[in-house]
Design a protein around this motif. Structure first.
Motif, mmCIF file in Angstrom:
data_model
loop_
_atom_site.group_PDB
_atom_site.id
_atom_site.type_symbol
_atom_site.label_atom_id
_atom_site.label_comp_id
_atom_site.label_asym_id
_atom_site.label_seq_id
_atom_site.Cartn_x
_atom_site.Cartn_y
_atom_site.Cartn_z
ATOM 1 N N LYS A 39 0.816 -1.233 0.000
ATOM 2 C CA LYS A 39 0.000 0.000 0.000
ATOM 3 C C LYS A 39 0.841 1.270 0.000
ATOM 4 O O LYS A 39 0.526 2.230 -0.694
ATOM 5 N N THR A 40 1.910 1.283 0.797
ATOM 6 C CA THR A 40 2.740 2.494 0.855
ATOM 7 C C THR A 40 3.413 2.762 -0.489
ATOM 8 O O THR A 40 3.386 3.890 -0.999
ATOM 9 N N GLY A 41 3.989 1.729 -1.088
ATOM 10 C CA GLY A 41 4.677 1.905 -2.376
ATOM 11 C C GLY A 41 3.721 2.318 -3.484
ATOM 12 O O GLY A 41 4.046 3.192 -4.309
ATOM 13 N N TYR A 42 2.535 1.717 -3.515
ATOM 14 C CA TYR A 42 1.560 2.059 -4.552
ATOM 15 C C TYR A 42 1.040 3.486 -4.349
ATOM 16 O O TYR A 42 0.821 4.222 -5.317
ATOM 17 N N ALA A 43 0.840 3.885 -3.073
ATOM 18 C CA ALA A 43 0.384 5.257 -2.808
ATOM 19 C C ALA A 43 1.444 6.258 -3.264
ATOM 20 O O ALA A 43 1.130 7.308 -3.836
ATOM 21 N N LEU A 44 2.698 5.898 -3.057
ATOM 22 C CA LEU A 44 3.786 6.790 -3.460
ATOM 23 C C LEU A 44 3.906 6.855 -4.992
ATOM 24 O O LEU A 44 4.160 7.925 -5.559
ATOM 25 N N ALA A 45 3.698 5.730 -5.655
ATOM 26 C CA ALA A 45 3.706 5.718 -7.119
ATOM 27 C C ALA A 45 2.590 6.620 -7.650
ATOM 28 O O ALA A 45 2.784 7.410 -8.581
ATOM 29 N N ARG A 46 1.431 6.510 -7.018
ATOM 30 C CA ARG A 46 0.298 7.349 -7.427
ATOM 31 C C ARG A 46 0.607 8.824 -7.194
ATOM 32 O O ARG A 46 0.358 9.676 -8.064
ATOM 33 N N ALA A 47 1.160 9.137 -6.019
ATOM 34 C CA ALA A 47 1.459 10.537 -5.690
ATOM 35 C C ALA A 47 2.509 11.105 -6.643
ATOM 36 O O ALA A 47 2.434 12.269 -7.042
ATOM 37 N N ALA A 48 3.483 10.279 -7.022
ATOM 38 C CA ALA A 48 4.524 10.748 -7.956
ATOM 39 C C ALA A 48 3.911 11.022 -9.333
ATOM 40 O O ALA A 48 4.246 12.014 -9.998
ATOM 41 N N ALA A 49 3.001 10.134 -9.770
ATOM 42 C CA ALA A 49 2.337 10.332 -11.065
ATOM 43 C C ALA A 49 1.474 11.593 -11.036
ATOM 44 O O ALA A 49 1.478 12.384 -11.983
ATOM 45 N N PHE A 193 14.910 10.695 7.710
ATOM 46 C CA PHE A 193 16.289 10.787 8.175
ATOM 47 C C PHE A 193 17.147 11.282 7.018
ATOM 48 O O PHE A 193 17.160 10.665 5.943
ATOM 49 N N ASP A 194 17.819 12.408 7.235
ATOM 50 C CA ASP A 194 18.750 12.908 6.221
ATOM 51 C C ASP A 194 20.004 13.412 6.917
ATOM 52 O O ASP A 194 20.150 13.247 8.141
ATOM 53 N N ALA A 195 20.891 14.022 6.151
ATOM 54 C CA ALA A 195 22.171 14.455 6.718
ATOM 55 C C ALA A 195 21.974 15.469 7.839
ATOM 56 O O ALA A 195 22.838 15.640 8.702
ATOM 57 N N GLN A 196 20.809 16.154 7.847
ATOM 58 C CA GLN A 196 20.552 17.170 8.869
ATOM 59 C C GLN A 196 19.979 16.572 10.154
ATOM 60 O O GLN A 196 19.911 17.253 11.163
ATOM 61 N N GLY A 197 19.515 15.324 10.081
ATOM 62 C CA GLY A 197 18.940 14.734 11.280
ATOM 63 C C GLY A 197 17.597 14.081 10.995
ATOM 64 O O GLY A 197 17.348 13.618 9.879
ATOM 65 N N VAL A 198 16.726 14.069 12.012
ATOM 66 C CA VAL A 198 15.438 13.380 11.872
ATOM 67 C C VAL A 198 14.303 14.397 11.855
ATOM 68 O O VAL A 198 14.307 15.376 12.600
ATOM 69 N N HIS A 199 13.354 14.159 10.941
ATOM 70 C CA HIS A 199 12.203 15.051 10.780
ATOM 71 C C HIS A 199 10.930 14.211 10.821
ATOM 72 O O HIS A 199 10.611 13.538 9.840
ATOM 73 N N PRO A 200 10.212 14.217 11.950
ATOM 74 C CA PRO A 200 8.975 13.427 12.013
ATOM 75 C C PRO A 200 7.877 14.053 11.156
ATOM 76 O O PRO A 200 7.766 15.273 11.085
ATOM 77 N N MET A 201 7.110 13.214 10.479
ATOM 78 C CA MET A 201 5.961 13.712 9.706
ATOM 79 C C MET A 201 4.688 13.350 10.467
ATOM 80 O O MET A 201 4.658 12.345 11.163
ATOM 81 N N PRO A 202 3.630 14.151 10.313
ATOM 82 C CA PRO A 202 2.395 13.833 11.040
ATOM 83 C C PRO A 202 1.788 12.512 10.552
ATOM 84 O O PRO A 202 1.922 12.169 9.380
ATOM 85 N N ALA A 203 1.138 11.800 11.462
ATOM 86 C CA ALA A 203 0.437 10.571 11.077
ATOM 87 C C ALA A 203 -0.674 10.928 10.096
ATOM 88 O O ALA A 203 -1.320 11.965 10.244
ATOM 89 N N ALA A 204 -0.851 10.102 9.089
ATOM 90 C CA ALA A 204 -1.848 10.411 8.066
ATOM 91 C C ALA A 204 -2.210 9.133 7.319
ATOM 92 O O ALA A 204 -1.533 8.114 7.464
ATOM 93 N N ASP A 205 -3.261 9.206 6.511
ATOM 94 C CA ASP A 205 -3.552 8.071 5.646
ATOM 95 C C ASP A 205 -2.417 7.967 4.626
ATOM 96 O O ASP A 205 -1.676 8.933 4.409
ATOM 97 N N LYS A 206 -2.284 6.804 4.012
ATOM 98 C CA LYS A 206 -1.089 6.550 3.202
ATOM 99 C C LYS A 206 -0.991 7.450 1.967
ATOM 100 O O LYS A 206 0.119 7.818 1.565
ATOM 101 N N LEU A 207 -2.129 7.841 1.379
ATOM 102 C CA LEU A 207 -2.051 8.716 0.208
ATOM 103 C C LEU A 207 -1.617 10.125 0.618
ATOM 104 O O LEU A 207 -0.766 10.730 -0.038
ATOM 105 N N THR A 208 -2.173 10.630 1.707
ATOM 106 C CA THR A 208 -1.757 11.950 2.205
ATOM 107 C C THR A 208 -0.277 11.937 2.564
ATOM 108 O O THR A 208 0.480 12.852 2.196
ATOM 109 N N ALA A 209 0.149 10.906 3.255
ATOM 110 C CA ALA A 209 1.561 10.791 3.633
ATOM 111 C C ALA A 209 2.436 10.717 2.376
ATOM 112 O O ALA A 209 3.510 11.322 2.317
ATOM 113 N N ALA A 210 1.968 9.993 1.366
ATOM 114 C CA ALA A 210 2.736 9.844 0.125
ATOM 115 C C ALA A 210 2.861 11.185 -0.594
ATOM 116 O O ALA A 210 3.925 11.524 -1.119
#
Ligand code: CTP
Ligand code: CA
Length: 226
Positions: A39-49, A193-210
């Motif tokens: 579900k996460t990967g497909y939501a991200l594919a959709r969001a990218a498209a 997680f990136d070179a600057q550190g950790v950035h939490p994102m708000p909890a959300a449904d998978k499409l919103t998060a994507a």
């Protein structure tokens, strides 16, 4: 309609993703696999498209259908996924590894169905394993390869494991979550997680998060030369 109005943050970019589990045969009717609904990967594919990208999704076995406008390449094993990804990765601008790839394959897989009583003296089969290729690490090591994003689902010590993974695979952005929170769920709480550190994102449904993650990726993407 919301899809239509998403900002075209990845217009013209070529985005390659992996999603779902892989399945490693034990025999023609049995496999070893990982827990992943895709579900996460497909939501991200959709969001990218939606964001205007040309999207290729290399997917292990899932119950999902490809999002509109996404080219889906179906695979079963980690080696098939590795081959399908490496064939197009040099042309991609962004690679997002979401798949739960089986770390090991069975070396002594049987070409015929193993009978219940067909194993060793105890009647139990003995399986031997060897390591599968690390798709993300191999893409990250390509000269002039795509900008890489990894995922890590951990059951404990998320921050520690996620940052260690980001460094060892040599990638710019690693998206972490706690495995027990996401398995088959429709909502997700991601941490970046990136070179600057950790950035939490708000909890959300998978499409919103994507969609939010696509914006985070687009904002970090370096300009690519001709
Ligand atoms: N990954 C990959 N190919 C593999 C294993 C993992 O592309 N053979 C990718 C996953 O898609 C994910 C990231 O690497 O984006 C991290 O996967 P994970 O299983 O969490 O990390 P591993 O390096 O396999 O370490 P471990 O399973 O020991 O935690
Ligand atoms: Ca793994």
């Amino acid at each position: 309609l919301a899809a239509f109005f998403q900002p075209k943050l990845l217009a013209g970019k070529r985005v390659l993703l992996t999603a779902g589990p892989t399945a490693e045969p034990i025999d023609p009717v049995r496999v070893i696999t990982n827990r992943s609904s895709g579900k996460t990967g497909y939501a991200l594919a959709r969001a990218a498209a939606e964001a205007g990208a040309h999207v290729t999704l290399v997917s292990g076995p899932t119950a999902l259908t490809a999002p509109r406008g996404v080219r889906r390449v179906g695979v079963q094993t980690a080696r098939q996924m590795h081959e399908a990804v490496l064939a197009v990765a040099p042309l991609a601008d962004v690679f997002i590894a979401v798949a739960a790839v089986a770390d090991w394959r069975v070396v002594n897989a049987s070409t015929q169905k193993i009978k219940k009583q067909g194993g060793n003296a105890s009647g139990l089969p003995t399986l031997s394993f060897e390591a599968n290729p690390d798709i993300l690490a191999d893409v990250a090591a390509l000269p002039d390869g795509p900008w890489c994003v990894g995922f890590a689902a951990e059951t404990e010590n998320l921050a520690e494991h996620a940052e260690a993974k980001r460094r060892s695979k040599g990638i710019d952005l690693l998206v972490g979550n706690l495995a027990q929170d996401v398995m088959d769920a429709d909502t997700t709480a991601l941490q970046l997680f990136d070179a600057q550190g950790v950035h939490p994102m708000p909890a959300a449904d998978k499409l919103t998060a994507a969609r939010r993650l696509v914006a985070e990726i687009a904002a970090r993407l370096p300009p690519r030369g001709p």
